[in-house]
Scaffold this active site. Sequence first.
Site, PDB file in Angstrom:
ATOM      1  N   THR A  74     -25.308  -9.312  12.985  1.00 53.38           N
ATOM      2  CA  THR A  74     -26.288  -8.889  11.988  1.00 53.38           C
ATOM      3  C   THR A  74     -25.561  -8.219  10.835  1.00 53.38           C
ATOM      4  O   THR A  74     -24.711  -7.356  11.049  1.00 53.38           O
ATOM      5  CB  THR A  74     -27.324  -7.935  12.614  1.00 53.38           C
ATOM      6  OG1 THR A  74     -27.887  -8.593  13.755  1.00 53.38           O
ATOM      7  CG2 THR A  74     -28.413  -7.574  11.625  1.00 53.38           C
ATOM      8  N   ASN A 117       0.799  -1.222   0.000  1.00 56.62           N
ATOM      9  CA  ASN A 117       0.000   0.000   0.000  1.00 56.62           C
ATOM     10  C   ASN A 117       0.835   1.276   0.000  1.00 56.62           C
ATOM     11  O   ASN A 117       0.352   2.328  -0.399  1.00 56.62           O
ATOM     12  CB  ASN A 117      -0.948   0.005   1.206  1.00 56.62           C
ATOM     13  CG  ASN A 117      -0.265  -0.362   2.500  1.00 56.62           C
ATOM     14  OD1 ASN A 117       0.411  -1.387   2.595  1.00 56.62           O
ATOM     15  ND2 ASN A 117      -0.406   0.468   3.491  1.00 56.62           N
ATOM     16  N   GLN A 171      -4.980  -3.774  -2.146  1.00 58.78           N
ATOM     17  CA  GLN A 171      -4.498  -2.822  -3.149  1.00 58.78           C
ATOM     18  C   GLN A 171      -4.468  -3.418  -4.560  1.00 58.78           C
ATOM     19  O   GLN A 171      -4.034  -2.746  -5.497  1.00 58.78           O
ATOM     20  CB  GLN A 171      -3.101  -2.322  -2.760  1.00 58.78           C
ATOM     21  CG  GLN A 171      -3.059  -1.607  -1.413  1.00 58.78           C
ATOM     22  CD  GLN A 171      -3.677  -0.215  -1.436  1.00 58.78           C
ATOM     23  OE1 GLN A 171      -3.830   0.395  -2.503  1.00 58.78           O
ATOM     24  NE2 GLN A 171      -4.038   0.299  -0.283  1.00 58.78           N
ATOM     25  N   SER A 189     -11.170  -4.950   0.745  1.00 58.60           N
ATOM     26  CA  SER A 189     -11.815  -3.886   1.508  1.00 58.60           C
ATOM     27  C   SER A 189     -12.642  -2.986   0.596  1.00 58.60           C
ATOM     28  O   SER A 189     -12.232  -2.677  -0.523  1.00 58.60           O
ATOM     29  CB  SER A 189     -10.736  -3.053   2.206  1.00 58.60           C
ATOM     30  OG  SER A 189     -11.321  -1.936   2.838  1.00 58.60           O
ATOM     31  N   HIS A 210     -13.597   0.331   1.039  1.00 61.03           N
ATOM     32  CA  HIS A 210     -13.283   1.768   0.875  1.00 61.03           C
ATOM     33  C   HIS A 210     -12.032   2.040   0.048  1.00 61.03           C
ATOM     34  O   HIS A 210     -11.706   3.196  -0.210  1.00 61.03           O
ATOM     35  CB  HIS A 210     -13.234   2.479   2.239  1.00 61.03           C
ATOM     36  CG  HIS A 210     -12.052   2.179   3.100  1.00 61.03           C
ATOM     37  ND1 HIS A 210     -11.002   3.040   3.218  1.00 61.03           N
ATOM     38  CD2 HIS A 210     -11.760   1.125   3.889  1.00 61.03           C
ATOM     39  CE1 HIS A 210     -10.109   2.531   4.069  1.00 61.03           C
ATOM     40  NE2 HIS A 210     -10.556   1.355   4.479  1.00 61.03           N
ATOM     41  N   CYS A 257      -1.915   5.115   8.678  1.00 62.66           N
ATOM     42  CA  CYS A 257      -1.913   4.488   9.999  1.00 62.66           C
ATOM     43  C   CYS A 257      -0.671   4.869  10.780  1.00 62.66           C
ATOM     44  O   CYS A 257      -0.657   4.802  11.995  1.00 62.66           O
ATOM     45  CB  CYS A 257      -1.973   2.979   9.873  1.00 62.66           C
ATOM     46  SG  CYS A 257      -2.948   2.438   8.492  1.00 62.66           S
TER      47      CYS A 257
HETATM   48  C1  PLP Z   1      -6.330  -0.167   3.881  1.00 63.63           C
HETATM   49  C2  PLP Z   1      -5.615  -1.465   3.972  1.00 63.63           C
HETATM   50  C3  PLP Z   1      -5.979  -2.431   4.927  1.00 63.63           C
HETATM   51  C4  PLP Z   1      -7.052  -2.176   5.965  1.00 63.63           C
HETATM   52  O1  PLP Z   1      -8.336  -2.220   5.407  1.00 63.63           O
HETATM   53  P1  PLP Z   1      -9.592  -1.719   6.264  1.00 63.63           P
HETATM   54  O2  PLP Z   1     -10.770  -2.128   5.450  1.00 63.63           O
HETATM   55  O3  PLP Z   1      -9.437  -0.251   6.406  1.00 63.63           O
HETATM   56  O4  PLP Z   1      -9.545  -2.432   7.581  1.00 63.63           O
HETATM   57  C5  PLP Z   1      -5.293  -3.619   4.937  1.00 63.63           C
HETATM   58  N1  PLP Z   1      -4.314  -3.857   4.044  1.00 63.63           N
HETATM   59  C6  PLP Z   1      -3.938  -2.965   3.121  1.00 63.63           C
HETATM   60  C7  PLP Z   1      -2.856  -3.307   2.166  1.00 63.63           C
HETATM   61  C8  PLP Z   1      -4.578  -1.732   3.060  1.00 63.63           C
HETATM   62  O5  PLP Z   1      -4.185  -0.848   2.144  1.00 63.63           O
END
Ligand code: PLP
Length: 397
Positions: free
Chosen positions: A240, A153, A181, A202, A204, A328
């Site tokens: 849920t 990432n 990613q 993920s 988002h 982070c």
């Molecule tokens: C953003 C990210 C995560 C964490 O994902 P979340 O849905 O925010 O918990 C884990 N691994 C990588 C490589 C990321 O870029």
Amino acid sequence: MEEKIIYFDNAATTKIHDAVIEEMIDIYKNEYGNPSSVYDFGNRVKTIIEESRKSLATNLGVDPKEIFFTSGATEANNWAILGTARKYKNKGKHIITSTIEHHAVLHSAKQLEKEGFDVTYVPVTEDGILDFEEFKKAIRDDTILISIMAVNNEIGTIQPIKKIVEYVKDKDILVHTDAVQLIGKKNVNIIKDLGVDMLSLSGHKIHGPKGIGALYIKKGVIIQNLFFGGGQEKKKRPGTENVAGIVALSKALELTLENIEEKENKILELRDYYIEKVIDKIPFVRLNGSKQKRIPGNANFSFSFIEGESMLLALDMYGICASSGSACTSGSLDPSHVLLGIGLPHAIAHGSLRVSISEYNTKDEIDYLLEVLPGIIDKLRKMSPLYEDFIKNKGVN
Ligand SMILES: *Cc1c(COP(=O)(O)O)cnc(C)c1O
């Protein structure tokens, strides 16, 4: 107040597609029944979930039965790692990962060390790619799990997952990949192609909402539950369901994959233009991570004699969002473990800038960034005692 934001932090999170938001609103307004209820108003929500699972699975080229929704990739990574280790602890207590994983993987591994497991953190080359010779040496008779990310990432480097799977195919070792990613970046049967046993994704990071993700668990692979409660997700992940999130995740992937080749070409063009101009306009820079083996949207530079945080604050004054390392880790004084992992000295690692580009970025935005960045770097360097010493010693003007 209308605020102009120039958003270059797509590896941290992404803008939600408008059509995804509309679907979510519809679910919240009209489909608030509990999917586990007997009456139709709830039961039909179960159907909505299963349709979303099917669409997501189709776009990933897997069976819907192999998809388990989670609260995000952090949970998916924790589940894959802790769930595998706890299930197979009598078979072996050794796990392999890399030094440049996301903290959701690294800190899960650290937790396992506390529970008596042995973890090998395989280093990467200075290009940011898994050192395959070291990886081979790390494998032991008691290795039960390998967890290596598909794409990093911070520096965007693509890891040799297929090669790893191929290398251990005759061994009784499960392979997990954090593919946050990578998913949504290529319209191929990514999962089948990689051949992994488990994969995290993920919402988002692919223009969906935060708080939803999934773990792919290959048919036949059994791991322990992380949570205990109701019978949702085939009794494997209770709670849920986040119905709007599930619908949104599946819709986001569908929309993100639409015309993906065109989008990726455009992103790649913007990225390479940015890289070329930065190298051209700014002295003492270094591109972090392999130029070839990296995803199109990522450019991570180190600017010598500069503090990453001050660069971010200066860019923020122009409404530009970017990142120094990963979201982070900001707020911590330690430089990114990924940049240290590719062998950068602390001072250089501190001066890094990650620009991550999405389908919503334009050439004008890149030009704007290129217009302000050299001035910011120049100004910060003039304030830097390190730069002053360097100039004096080199006699450079
Ligand atoms: C953003 C990210 C995560 C964490 O994902 P979340 O849905 O925010 O918990 C884990 N691994 C990588 C490589 C990321 O870029």
